[in-house]
Design a protein around this motif. Structure first.
Motif, short mmCIF file in Angstrom:
data_model
loop_
_atom_site.label_atom_id
_atom_site.label_comp_id
_atom_site.label_asym_id
_atom_site.label_seq_id
_atom_site.Cartn_x
_atom_site.Cartn_y
_atom_site.Cartn_z
N LEU A 100 -11.46 18.32 -6.48
CA LEU A 100 -10.48 17.45 -7.09
C LEU A 100 -9.34 18.25 -7.70
O LEU A 100 -8.16 17.88 -7.57
CB LEU A 100 -11.13 16.57 -8.16
N ASP A 101 -9.68 19.37 -8.34
CA ASP A 101 -8.66 20.21 -8.96
C ASP A 101 -7.69 20.76 -7.92
O ASP A 101 -6.47 20.83 -8.15
CB ASP A 101 -9.32 21.37 -9.70
N THR A 102 -8.21 21.14 -6.76
CA THR A 102 -7.35 21.67 -5.70
C THR A 102 -6.40 20.60 -5.18
O THR A 102 -5.20 20.84 -5.03
CB THR A 102 -8.21 22.20 -4.53
N ALA A 103 -6.92 19.40 -4.93
CA ALA A 103 -6.07 18.31 -4.44
C ALA A 103 -5.02 17.93 -5.47
O ALA A 103 -3.85 17.67 -5.12
CB ALA A 103 -6.94 17.09 -4.10
N GLU A 104 -5.39 17.92 -6.74
CA GLU A 104 -4.44 17.57 -7.80
C GLU A 104 -3.35 18.64 -7.91
O GLU A 104 -2.17 18.31 -8.07
CB GLU A 104 -5.16 17.40 -9.13
N ALA A 105 -3.74 19.89 -7.82
CA ALA A 105 -2.76 20.98 -7.89
C ALA A 105 -1.77 20.89 -6.73
O ALA A 105 -0.56 21.09 -6.91
CB ALA A 105 -3.48 22.33 -7.88
N GLU A 106 -2.27 20.61 -5.54
CA GLU A 106 -1.39 20.45 -4.37
C GLU A 106 -0.44 19.27 -4.57
O GLU A 106 0.74 19.34 -4.22
CB GLU A 106 -2.22 20.27 -3.11
N HIS A 107 -0.96 18.20 -5.12
CA HIS A 107 -0.16 16.98 -5.32
C HIS A 107 1.04 17.26 -6.23
O HIS A 107 2.14 16.73 -6.00
CB HIS A 107 -1.04 15.89 -5.94
N HIS A 108 0.86 18.06 -7.25
CA HIS A 108 1.92 18.31 -8.22
C HIS A 108 2.80 19.51 -7.86
O HIS A 108 3.79 19.77 -8.56
CB HIS A 108 1.31 18.52 -9.60
N ALA A 109 2.46 20.22 -6.80
CA ALA A 109 3.23 21.41 -6.42
C ALA A 109 4.59 21.02 -5.85
O ALA A 109 4.75 19.96 -5.22
CB ALA A 109 2.46 22.23 -5.40
N THR A 110 5.58 21.87 -6.06
CA THR A 110 6.91 21.65 -5.49
C THR A 110 7.06 22.34 -4.13
O THR A 110 7.94 22.00 -3.35
CB THR A 110 8.00 22.15 -6.44
N PHE A 111 6.21 23.32 -3.86
CA PHE A 111 6.13 23.94 -2.55
C PHE A 111 4.77 24.63 -2.44
O PHE A 111 4.12 24.93 -3.45
CB PHE A 111 7.26 24.96 -2.31
N THR A 166 5.49 17.79 0.67
CA THR A 166 5.75 19.04 -0.02
C THR A 166 6.01 20.14 1.01
O THR A 166 5.24 20.28 1.96
CB THR A 166 4.54 19.43 -0.89
N PRO A 167 7.08 20.91 0.88
CA PRO A 167 7.33 22.01 1.83
C PRO A 167 6.13 22.95 1.88
O PRO A 167 5.65 23.41 0.84
CB PRO A 167 8.56 22.70 1.24
N TYR A 168 5.68 23.22 3.10
CA TYR A 168 4.47 24.03 3.30
C TYR A 168 4.72 25.10 4.33
O TYR A 168 5.14 24.82 5.46
CB TYR A 168 3.33 23.11 3.75
#
Length: 283
Positions: A100-111, A166-168
């Motif tokens: 869950l922490d990984t998905a949440e971190a990805e969700h809030h990332a700008t890139f 999100t740019p990846y």
């Protein structure tokens, strides 16, 4: 408010940033508590991520710590007051918190920037590929739990495929593209999936050929997640023993340097796309 029994990585990060503000101001927890009409124990709970904090208290804390970075303060307020339940919350109590922490971190990332040497990046994996990886790495898990992990991994794609992607950018070693985690059919479908993501603009993929001279970065696997301000960038390292989050500026600088160094050893995106096409034809 009763302390939380478990703090998410995002809640811990908020607490860490508030502690950094206090320490930068040369204040002890007891001194800040007096200024905020609180207690040392409450300040400690907030800084550990086990207690929530209001917008008013975040702004007062920043003022007492002489923080004048309005952009940072606004973001910390947003982190403290965000009550949005993301899709990953459906898995709370079902999967380990780190998922869950990984998905949440990805969700809030700008890139997102990622380096993967031995396996295809999770955000690009097909269901069959992910299933083979989980079944191999965790043979003790019943099929039902493997399927939940696969489902969660596929849902993570929304961060690069959704309405506001999100740019990846990812660097993948040729080894990861060639290894047969299951059979040739799964491998071919996986290569085609990567090509689809590239062609649809969901990912910038760069490949490091196995014959690249001077590349000794076999242990370079990592993800770098851009924050709303550079101070809130996050590093994520995945290993057989677990996932770790890096927040310290010294560690983040190492990861930024590492990504650029590995990227310099890779093919350009168009050449990488053609390289993957050739691998697919070989299968």
């Amino acid at each position: 408010m009763a302390p939380r029994s478990h703090a998410t990585a995002r809640q811990v990060r908020l607490g860490t940033e508030l502690r950094r503000l206090r320490e930068a101001a040369g204040l002890k927890a007891r001194e800040l508590a007096e200024l905020l009409s609180s207690t040392s124990a409450q300040i400690s709970q907030v800084e550990l991520g086990f207690a929530g904090v209001s917008e008013e208290r975040v702004r007062r804390l920043a003022a007492h710590c002489a923080c004048t970075d309005e952009a940072l303060i606004d973001i910390l307020v947003a982190m403290a007051t965000d009550r949005t339940r993301g899709w990953w919350e459906e898995y709370r109590g079902v999967l380990p918190p780190v998922f869950l922490d990984t998905a949440e971190a990805e969700h809030h990332a700008t890139f997102l920037r990622e380096v993967v040497i031995t396996l295809v990046p999770g955000l690009l994996q097909t269901a069959d590929y992910a299933r083979a990886v989980y079944a191999y790495m965790r043979p003790e898990l019943p099929e039902s739990e493997v399927e939940i992990r696969v489902e969660h991994r596929l849902n993570r794609r929304v961060v690069i495929e959704g309405d506001n992607p999100t740019p990846y950018e990812t660097v993948i070693h040729e080894f990861a593209l060639r290894v047969l985690v299951a059979d040739r059919g799964v491998a071919l479908a996986q290569l085609r999936r990567i090509l689809e993501q590239v062609e649809e603009g969901h990912a910038v993929v760069r490949v490091i050929p196995v014959d690249q001279v001077g590349f000794a970065g076999a242990g370079a696997s990592m993800m770098y997640l851009g924050g709303p301000v550079p101070r809130l960038d996050t590093g994520l390292r995945d290993s057989p023993t677990g996932v770790g989050f890096d927040h310290a500026e010294a560690q983040l600088e190492k990861l930024r340097t590492l990504f650029l160094k590995v990227k310099s050893a890779s093919l350009e995106p168009v050449a990488s796309r053609d390289f993957i096409h050739r691998l697919a034809k070989e299968l």
